[in-house]
Design a protein around this motif. Structure first.
Motif, short mmCIF file in Angstrom:
data_model
loop_
_atom_site.label_atom_id
_atom_site.label_comp_id
_atom_site.label_asym_id
_atom_site.label_seq_id
_atom_site.Cartn_x
_atom_site.Cartn_y
_atom_site.Cartn_z
N ASN A 15 -13.21 -2.13 6.09
CA ASN A 15 -14.04 -1.38 5.13
C ASN A 15 -13.16 -0.41 4.35
O ASN A 15 -12.16 0.12 4.88
N LEU A 16 -13.55 -0.14 3.11
CA LEU A 16 -12.86 0.84 2.27
C LEU A 16 -13.77 2.05 2.13
O LEU A 16 -14.89 1.94 1.63
N GLU A 17 -13.27 3.21 2.54
CA GLU A 17 -14.08 4.43 2.50
C GLU A 17 -13.34 5.51 1.70
O GLU A 17 -12.18 5.82 2.01
N LEU B 161 0.83 -1.21 0.00
CA LEU B 161 0.00 0.00 0.00
C LEU B 161 0.86 1.26 0.00
O LEU B 161 0.52 2.27 -0.64
N THR B 162 2.00 1.21 0.72
CA THR B 162 2.90 2.37 0.74
C THR B 162 3.46 2.64 -0.65
O THR B 162 3.49 3.79 -1.13
N VAL C 19 -1.75 8.80 -4.91
CA VAL C 19 -3.08 8.75 -4.31
C VAL C 19 -2.91 8.48 -2.82
O VAL C 19 -2.15 7.57 -2.42
N THR C 20 -3.62 9.27 -2.01
CA THR C 20 -3.52 9.10 -0.56
C THR C 20 -4.24 7.82 -0.13
O THR C 20 -5.42 7.64 -0.42
N TYR D 99 -8.31 7.37 0.05
CA TYR D 99 -9.00 6.20 0.57
C TYR D 99 -8.53 5.93 2.01
O TYR D 99 -7.38 6.22 2.38
N PHE D 100 -9.47 5.38 2.77
CA PHE D 100 -9.16 5.00 4.15
C PHE D 100 -9.66 3.57 4.39
O PHE D 100 -10.85 3.27 4.19
N ILE D 101 -8.75 2.69 4.78
CA ILE D 101 -9.10 1.30 5.10
C ILE D 101 -9.25 1.19 6.62
O ILE D 101 -8.26 1.35 7.35
#
Length: 714
Positions: free
Chosen positions: A164-166, A119-120, A128-129, A172-174
């Motif tokens: 969850n993926l938001e 992911l990093t 993309v953040t 994006y925040f997992i």
């Protein structure tokens, strides 16, 4: 040799000088089960090269570098270890995942990459953040051509249960699912793409799932069903919002309606949900009557609860799920065929069971399977006139009640026969009568002959056991020395007759065969004890019983007294006569085994009644019990001892005449108390009763006496 597991087995470094104008170092080296990062750094250090290894590179490897330059060696090693190498400004950059922008998406190739470094690297290369909560230490394999960021991250989430993926501010925040129930953490997730929703659920409550779905869709709802139904193991992919909501409602006995854009969720009955899953199919019969067919349904179909008949249109309506209705429809199609001279006819039996009769019918006599009418001796089958007559003739041949044969029992009773039936018969073959020695057998001749053979083995007399019992009460002598004299002599010995004489006067009235069982010396000792009052015979008897049955013997005294009871409420006195028994009680159960041995269970009880100065109180009693189990041969004695009691005796000595004067006589009398220990010994000899005359038994006993005591010169 080093003992570490990851041992560098051999490392040989050879430097070669190139023949070209520009010199370049070449390497030959072996690495065995070493860390990948250590291998790369070691080779780069030897060759003087700069390398950069990111966090995606991990694991161990074994590789042999053979006389090659650094660039070739590192690229070959990267290909073997599934690594990617790029050179920028003289620095070799090494990673385990390759990420490139292609078309409208991204090309990604990475095998077994740790998820956090992946992911990093993805966030850095795509700008993309990507933020996340604490993630588990797992690896992912991702290979895409032109995938969107949503697709890539959703693919990664398949390895992250409960996350969850938001979308957040262009990034994006997992996050972890933090919702919990009383029974544990809820585990589900809902993804949305192009207006279609995917639900992955292991366990969660319905209100939580509904709330998450409506928030993700940006819709309003009102939950009228307050029942927190637990949903388990659900997976639906690419469903429209209303379709997915319907599926969730079915699992929670709920439904919804929409008014002014608001979804109202309410509870319904389970049967209302099932109605949506069932269908009604109409089967119009062409060749047979629908009303007649309804009676022909096999019992295993249970068609009555699924079908309805319309007589006017000769149609049967079947309602249920596909699994419930299809076997019924297949049955209707099979029997709805042109008659061609065939018709349905019923057949009955009077003697043999209807199931047995159907099983005996040859298959070529029937056009269809016979249908048994429940609770009757009738079945229905499709036949022609010729087949009907053949079937009726065949049934008349097999439907005959066989004559009952009387069987007389000699030794066992009918109840015992039914309890232990031989293998050749069942209870249906045997009929009992009022006479316990008479039964009737119903069956074929072969079965009857087998039954008679087996009955001969069973119906035999049980062996009878005779017990000689002698109970002696011995008084402890306290170590008294005595040597009784006895005399035995041979009287005559002519021909086959034998006779002897001995002086055992005190044993003349004892029936127990003491001399034969215990010897002449024991008999003389017992005779002396009885004559001196040191022993007395309490029981001398012979008992007879069947093998396996219990025999009881008692020699007791009964003391009766009146028990007075006062009722405190009414101040009324009442009395009851009660009894106390004392003496000897003996229980014997012998069983004769096949080898002629006798197993005997003996329970002996000796009780003694004491004296009481208070007539209103019952006298005290003492009791001794002995239980034993022995196995012995017929005629071998069993001795049971250990029934020891202490007896207290009180007597009064007085001077004649003077001791009888009132008051003054107390000076001339004396109270004497004595204590004596007594032991009860039971002598038991079991015999298996066999045939033979009394004279034969007497001659046999006399012969044993002679051989034991006279012939041996005792």
């Amino acid at each position: 040799m080093m003992k570490k597991k990851a041992l560098l087995v051999a490392m040989t470094l050879t430097l070669f000088t190139s023949v070209f104008a520009q010199e370049e170092e070449r390497i030959s080296i072996d690495f065995r089960n070493q860390k990948v990062t250590d291998i790369i750094l070691a080779v780069a250090d030897m060759c003087g090269k700069s390398v950069s290894i990111d966090d995606t590179v991990f694991g161990n490897a074994t590789f042999h570098f053979e006389d090659t330059d650094f660039d070739t060696a590192i690229r070959r090693f990267a290909e073997s270890a599934r690594l990617y190498v790029t050179v920028r400004d003289g620095v070799y950059h090494i990673t385990k995942v390759k990420i490139e922008a292609r078309g409208s998406g991204y090309y990604i190739d990475g095998e077994e990459v740790p998820i956090v470094p992946f992911l990093t690297r993805l966030s850095r290369d795509t700008h993309v953040t990507i933020m996340y909560d604490s993630l588990p230490n797992v690896t992912v394999t991702v290979r895409t051509q032109e995938a969107s960021m949503d697709d890539i991250l959703n693919l990664v989430l398949t390895k992250l249960a409960g996350y969850n993926l938001e979308p957040v501010a262009g990034g994006y925040f997992i996050s972890k699912s933090a919702t919990r129930t009383a029974s544990g953490r809820e585990d589900f997730n809902i993804y949305e793409k192009d207006g279609l929703y995917t639900l992955q659920l292991k366990k969660a409550t319905m209100p939580t799932v509904i709330d998450f779905l409506f928030k993700k869709a940006g819709k309003e709802y009102s939950l009228l069903n307050k029942n927190a139904v637990v949903l388990e193991n659900m997976f639906y992919a690419d469903k429209e919002f209303d379709a997915l909501l319907h599926l969730i409602m079915e699992q929670s006995n709920s439904d919804f309606s929409v008014a002014d854009g608001i979804y109202y969720v309410f509870e319904i009955q389970r049967r209302d949900v099932l109605k949506k899953l069932k269908e009604t199919r109409a089967v119009k019969l062409e060749n047979v009557s629908a009303e007649a067919v309804s009676a022909l349904f096999p019992t295993e179909l249970n068609a009555a609860s699924f079908s309805r008949i319309d007589k006017n249109t000769n149609t049967i309506y079947i309602t249920g799920s596909a699994g419930e209705t299809q076997p019924i429809i297949d049955f209707l199609v099979a029997i709805d065929i042109p008659a061609e001279g065939r018709y349905w006819q019923s057949f009955s039996t009077s003697s043999i069971p209807i199931k047995d009769a159907v099983s005996l019918i040859p298959k070529n006599m029937l056009y269809s399977d016979a249908v048994i009418v429940p609770g009757s001796m009738t079945f229905v089958a499709q036949v022609t006139e010729e087949k009907e007559q053949q079937l009726r003739d065949y049934l008349a041949l097999i439907d005959k009640r066989e004559a009952a044969r009387p069987v007389h029992l000699r030794y066992i009773q009918s109840e015992e026969l039914l309890k232990y039936l031989p293998p050749s018969v069942s209870k249906e073959n045997i009929s009992v009568t009022g006479d316990t020695s008479l039964v009737f057998f119903t069956g074929g001749q072969e079965a009857y002959d087998a039954f008679k053979r087996e009955l001969e083995v069973m119906d035999r007399p049980k062996q009878q056991v005779r017990y000689q019992v002698l109970v002696i009460q011995h008084q402890k002598t306290g170590g008294m020395k005595w040597n009784p004299e006895f005399k035995i002599e041979r009287v005559s010995s002519t021909g086959t007759g034998l006779s002897y004489a001995a002086t055992l006067g005190s044993l003349l009235n004892v029936n127990f065969d003491i001399v034969s069982q215990f010897g002449i010396r024991f008999a003389a000792s017992l005779d002396w004890e009885i004559s001196e009052g040191k022993a007395r015979v309490l029981a001398d008897t012979t008992l007879n019983g069947i093998s396996g049955e219990t025999i009881t013997f008692s020699n007791t005294n009964v003391y009766r007294y009146r028990d007075i009871v006062r009722d405190n409420s009414s101040n009324v006195y009442s009395s009851t006569t009660r009894e106390i028994s004392s003496g000897l009680a003996l229980s014997i159960k012998g069983w004769v085994s096949g080898d002629g041995m006798i197993t005997v269970d003996v329970n002996a009880q000796v009780s003694k009644q004491g004296t009481s100065n208070d007539t209103s109180v019952p006298p005290p009693t003492s009791e001794k019990k002995v239980t034993t189990n022995v196995r012995t041969e017929s005629g071998s004695p069993v001795v049971i001892g250990g029934l020891i009691q202490t007896e207290n005796d009180v007597s009064m000595q007085r001077v004649p005449v003077l001791g009888s004067i009132p008051l003054f006589g107390n000076l001339f009398k004396k109270k004497i108390e004595s204590t004596a220990d007594t032991e009860f010994v039971i002598y038991l000899v079991p015999f298996i009763e066999r045939t033979g005359t009394a004279q034969e038994k007497t001659d046999s006993a006399i012969k044993r006496y002679y051989e034991k005591y006279v012939a041996q010169g005792v």
